[in-house]
Design an enzyme around this catalytic site. Structure first.
Site, PDB file in Angstrom:
ATOM      1  CG  ASP A  28      -6.948  -1.394  -1.350  1.00 59.55           C
ATOM      2  OD1 ASP A  28      -7.133  -2.563  -1.650  1.00 59.55           O
ATOM      3  OD2 ASP A  28      -5.815  -0.833  -0.795  1.00 59.55           O
ATOM      4  CG  ASP A  62      -2.018  -0.965   1.213  1.00 60.95           C
ATOM      5  OD1 ASP A  62      -2.502  -1.410   0.067  1.00 60.95           O
ATOM      6  OD2 ASP A  62      -2.103  -1.661   2.386  1.00 60.95           O
TER       7      ASP A  62
END
Length: 198
Positions: free
Chosen positions: A178, A144
């Site tokens: 995401d 991420d």
């Protein structure tokens, strides 16, 4: 929308997702941060579990999560194929499913393969296709990097439960996959009547 166009959308998202993750993984040390604006940062973190780093406890928690994701993506793939076959269905629905599939599949790639193709990112830049991988198949960590701390400060004392405590809005750190999942779900919610017009 045809299945071919849905596949092209999926391929584009997967490619963009994996390029950004590989770039960050091989150019950032874990925890390294680059500030673009004070509310927009690139911050390299690795997620071993689900959203916000939530983990399934136990020795086989990560394996269970990865296998569950694979079965879920299989179900989403069938849903996409079936939706396209029923030509009366809306393009809103097809795009939403394609986005959710691409995002879920992108994070599965990390979980299944990253543990065996990258070495550790602690205190060093990771290298790809290393002979000293940090994990095993099905035990990779999801990369991420997008962090948008729009507001950071202390909440007013009069607020119940959280009053006087330090708070960051928005404190999630996420990736392209995401974003795709969230956008797909958002389309299903906001354009619900158009997506499920039957």
């Amino acid at each position: 929308m045809s299945l071919t166009r849905a596949y092209l959308l999926i391929f584009f998202i997967l490619l963009l997702d994996q390029i950004t993750k590989t770039y960050v993984k091989t150019n950032f040390i874990l925890g390294e941060e680059v500030e673009i604006f004070n509310w927009c940062k690139i911050l390299f973190v690795e997620n071993e579990g689900m959203a916000w780093g939530t983990k399934i406890p136990g020795e086989y928690g990560k394996l269970f999560l990865t296998v569950f994701r694979i079965f879920a993506v299989g179900g989403i793939a069938y849903w996409l194929w079936d939706t396209v076959q029923q030509k009366s269905n809306s393009n809103y629905l097809i795009v939403a499913i394609a986005l959710i599939f691409a995002g879920a599949f992108g994070n599965i790639v990390d979980s299944v393969f990253y543990g065996v193709i990258f070495d550790d990112s602690h205190s060093q830049l990771a290298t790809i296709f290393t002979d000293q991988p940090y994990g095993t198949y099905f035990h990779g960590k999801v990369v991420d990097m997008f962090y948008f701390p729009i507001w950071h400060g202390f909440l007013p004392d009069w607020l119940p439960l959280w009053g006087g405590k330090e708070f960051t809005f928005f404190n999630a750190i996420f990736n392209i996959a995401d974003i795709a999942i969230s956008t797909g779900v958002g389309i299903l919610i906001v354009f619900n009547k158009k997506a499920f017009k039957k």
